[in-house]
Design a protein around this motif. Sequence first.
Motif, PDB file in Angstrom:
ATOM      1  N   ALA A 110      32.699  42.696  40.957  1.00 20.56           N
ATOM      2  CA  ALA A 110      33.972  41.984  40.832  1.00 20.56           C
ATOM      3  C   ALA A 110      34.097  40.892  41.884  1.00 20.56           C
ATOM      4  O   ALA A 110      34.682  39.830  41.620  1.00 20.56           O
ATOM      5  CB  ALA A 110      35.134  42.959  40.944  1.00 20.56           C
ATOM      6  N   CYS A 114      34.994  38.051  39.356  1.00 19.18           N
ATOM      7  CA  CYS A 114      36.404  38.108  38.971  1.00 19.18           C
ATOM      8  C   CYS A 114      36.996  36.711  38.802  1.00 19.18           C
ATOM      9  O   CYS A 114      36.571  35.755  39.451  1.00 19.18           O
ATOM     10  CB  CYS A 114      37.212  38.917  39.974  1.00 19.18           C
ATOM     11  SG  CYS A 114      37.456  38.102  41.550  1.00 19.18           S
ATOM     12  N   THR A 115      37.967  36.616  37.933  1.00 22.93           N
ATOM     13  CA  THR A 115      38.654  35.361  37.651  1.00 22.93           C
ATOM     14  C   THR A 115      40.026  35.361  38.323  1.00 22.93           C
ATOM     15  O   THR A 115      40.483  36.384  38.860  1.00 22.93           O
ATOM     16  CB  THR A 115      38.837  35.185  36.140  1.00 22.93           C
ATOM     17  OG1 THR A 115      39.722  36.222  35.657  1.00 22.93           O
ATOM     18  CG2 THR A 115      37.491  35.289  35.416  1.00 22.93           C
ATOM     19  N   ASP A 118      42.112  37.919  36.697  1.00 28.69           N
ATOM     20  CA  ASP A 118      41.805  39.265  37.189  1.00 28.69           C
ATOM     21  C   ASP A 118      42.550  39.525  38.496  1.00 28.69           C
ATOM     22  O   ASP A 118      43.178  40.579  38.679  1.00 28.69           O
ATOM     23  CB  ASP A 118      40.301  39.425  37.436  1.00 28.69           C
ATOM     24  CG  ASP A 118      39.477  39.365  36.169  1.00 28.69           C
ATOM     25  OD1 ASP A 118      39.982  39.765  35.108  1.00 28.69           O
ATOM     26  OD2 ASP A 118      38.314  38.922  36.251  1.00 28.69           O
ATOM     27  N   LEU A 119      42.461  38.564  39.422  1.00 33.01           N
ATOM     28  CA  LEU A 119      43.107  38.720  40.723  1.00 33.01           C
ATOM     29  C   LEU A 119      44.622  38.849  40.579  1.00 33.01           C
ATOM     30  O   LEU A 119      45.247  39.657  41.270  1.00 33.01           O
ATOM     31  CB  LEU A 119      42.776  37.533  41.627  1.00 33.01           C
ATOM     32  CG  LEU A 119      41.330  37.466  42.128  1.00 33.01           C
ATOM     33  CD1 LEU A 119      41.089  36.140  42.850  1.00 33.01           C
ATOM     34  CD2 LEU A 119      41.026  38.632  43.066  1.00 33.01           C
ATOM     35  N   ARG A 121      46.299  40.120  38.045  1.00 29.22           N
ATOM     36  CA  ARG A 121      46.615  41.467  37.546  1.00 29.22           C
ATOM     37  C   ARG A 121      46.491  42.498  38.662  1.00 29.22           C
ATOM     38  O   ARG A 121      47.338  43.388  38.796  1.00 29.22           O
ATOM     39  CB  ARG A 121      45.698  41.835  36.379  1.00 29.22           C
ATOM     40  CG  ARG A 121      46.076  41.160  35.069  1.00 29.22           C
ATOM     41  CD  ARG A 121      45.358  41.803  33.886  1.00 29.22           C
ATOM     42  NE  ARG A 121      43.915  41.593  33.948  1.00 29.22           N
ATOM     43  CZ  ARG A 121      43.297  40.540  33.443  1.00 29.22           C
ATOM     44  NH1 ARG A 121      43.993  39.585  32.844  1.00 29.22           N
ATOM     45  NH2 ARG A 121      41.981  40.427  33.511  1.00 29.22           N
ATOM     46  N   GLU A 151      41.419  48.220  36.257  1.00 21.88           N
ATOM     47  CA  GLU A 151      41.370  46.756  36.200  1.00 21.88           C
ATOM     48  C   GLU A 151      40.290  46.201  37.125  1.00 21.88           C
ATOM     49  O   GLU A 151      39.675  45.170  36.816  1.00 21.88           O
ATOM     50  CB  GLU A 151      42.731  46.172  36.573  1.00 21.88           C
ATOM     51  CG  GLU A 151      43.793  46.334  35.508  1.00 21.88           C
ATOM     52  CD  GLU A 151      43.532  45.477  34.274  1.00 21.88           C
ATOM     53  OE1 GLU A 151      42.704  44.539  34.341  1.00 21.88           O
ATOM     54  OE2 GLU A 151      44.143  45.749  33.236  1.00 21.88           O
ATOM     55  N   LEU A 152      40.064  46.878  38.244  1.00 26.47           N
ATOM     56  CA  LEU A 152      39.002  46.437  39.141  1.00 26.47           C
ATOM     57  C   LEU A 152      37.646  46.560  38.461  1.00 26.47           C
ATOM     58  O   LEU A 152      36.794  45.662  38.571  1.00 26.47           O
ATOM     59  CB  LEU A 152      39.025  47.259  40.431  1.00 26.47           C
ATOM     60  CG  LEU A 152      37.960  46.872  41.483  1.00 26.47           C
ATOM     61  CD1 LEU A 152      38.209  45.448  41.982  1.00 26.47           C
ATOM     62  CD2 LEU A 152      37.978  47.855  42.640  1.00 26.47           C
ATOM     63  N   ALA A 155      37.239  43.852  36.056  1.00 28.39           N
ATOM     64  CA  ALA A 155      36.970  42.578  36.721  1.00 28.39           C
ATOM     65  C   ALA A 155      35.501  42.387  37.073  1.00 28.39           C
ATOM     66  O   ALA A 155      35.089  41.294  37.447  1.00 28.39           O
ATOM     67  CB  ALA A 155      37.825  42.457  37.981  1.00 28.39           C
ATOM     68  N   SER A 156      34.707  43.443  36.937  1.00 25.92           N
ATOM     69  CA  SER A 156      33.261  43.308  37.151  1.00 25.92           C
ATOM     70  C   SER A 156      32.625  42.508  36.021  1.00 25.92           C
ATOM     71  O   SER A 156      31.533  41.970  36.167  1.00 25.92           O
ATOM     72  CB  SER A 156      32.600  44.682  37.224  1.00 25.92           C
ATOM     73  OG  SER A 156      32.571  45.303  35.940  1.00 25.92           O
ATOM     74  N   HIS A 157      33.311  42.466  34.880  1.00 28.33           N
ATOM     75  CA  HIS A 157      32.828  41.773  33.678  1.00 28.33           C
ATOM     76  C   HIS A 157      31.458  42.298  33.232  1.00 28.33           C
ATOM     77  O   HIS A 157      30.656  41.558  32.677  1.00 28.33           O
ATOM     78  CB  HIS A 157      32.808  40.255  33.893  1.00 28.33           C
ATOM     79  CG  HIS A 157      34.189  39.687  34.016  1.00 28.33           C
ATOM     80  ND1 HIS A 157      34.961  39.357  32.931  1.00 28.33           N
ATOM     81  CD2 HIS A 157      34.957  39.440  35.116  1.00 28.33           C
ATOM     82  CE1 HIS A 157      36.148  38.914  33.351  1.00 28.33           C
ATOM     83  NE2 HIS A 157      36.168  38.955  34.670  1.00 28.33           N
ATOM     84  N   ARG A 200      38.752  39.100  46.564  1.00 28.90           N
ATOM     85  CA  ARG A 200      39.285  37.736  46.509  1.00 28.90           C
ATOM     86  C   ARG A 200      38.409  36.780  47.324  1.00 28.90           C
ATOM     87  O   ARG A 200      38.213  35.621  46.932  1.00 28.90           O
ATOM     88  CB  ARG A 200      40.720  37.703  47.051  1.00 28.90           C
ATOM     89  CG  ARG A 200      41.398  36.349  46.902  1.00 28.90           C
ATOM     90  CD  ARG A 200      42.735  36.302  47.602  1.00 28.90           C
ATOM     91  NE  ARG A 200      43.714  37.210  47.019  1.00 28.90           N
ATOM     92  CZ  ARG A 200      44.146  38.319  47.605  1.00 28.90           C
ATOM     93  NH1 ARG A 200      43.662  38.682  48.785  1.00 28.90           N
ATOM     94  NH2 ARG A 200      45.038  39.075  47.012  1.00 28.90           N
TER      95      ARG A 200
END
Length: 227
Positions: A110, A114-115, A118-119, A121, A151-152, A155-157, A200
């Motif tokens: 992430a 992360c986008t 994502d951050l 959320r 959600e974390l 966020a790794s996609h 972040r």
Amino acid sequence: MPLVTAKRTGLVDQVIAQMRELVSSGEWPLGDKIPPETELVTALGVGRNTVREAVRALSHAGLLEVRQGDGTFVRATNEISGAVRRLCGSELRRILEVRRALEVEAARLAARACTEADLARLETLLSERAAALRAQDHERVISNDAEFHRELVAASHNPVLASLYEGISEAVLSSVATTFDPAGPPEEHVSHDELLDAVRDGDPRRAAEEAGGFLDELLDRIGPAQE
């Protein structure tokens, strides 16, 4: 396949909703035995199989407990309370170990992938969690915490990692509920702010360390696995 299948599924859902309301409202008090199957069939106007499926679903959710030869009892008033009772001892340790393996790698990924969405959320969930802590809304603290971890991982996609984590989502919620100490002061609860900061900042190493650190503390707290 006959269309009656869809109708039957809807009927089970309706019975589950009615029985859940009887539990949450206190009409079926915590610890009490619920009416026997024959009474439920008559009162609800449904078949035995429908009642049995509803009871099975609510037992799996932790609200009811079926005791063979004794009846079915109210075990918890909601799913989160039921989750608290599900994990203990070595079972809890194993879930935390699996969580650590998945969440550490998810945090590392992430931090790279992360986008901004994502951050946003993740920030919202931690803000809501902090507000719930201040308000002593323990159920909301638990649900927000579990959702933050989900959600974390998202966020790794990495869709494979996210799918694996989704598969243990119920166990994750149970582990969060079991390890949450409502009696502890808000400042002693893990904030996850430093974990979010690392993600972040795009720092995979620090994100992985933060993700593993609080889980290591929980594992140390519950002690070694009992064989």
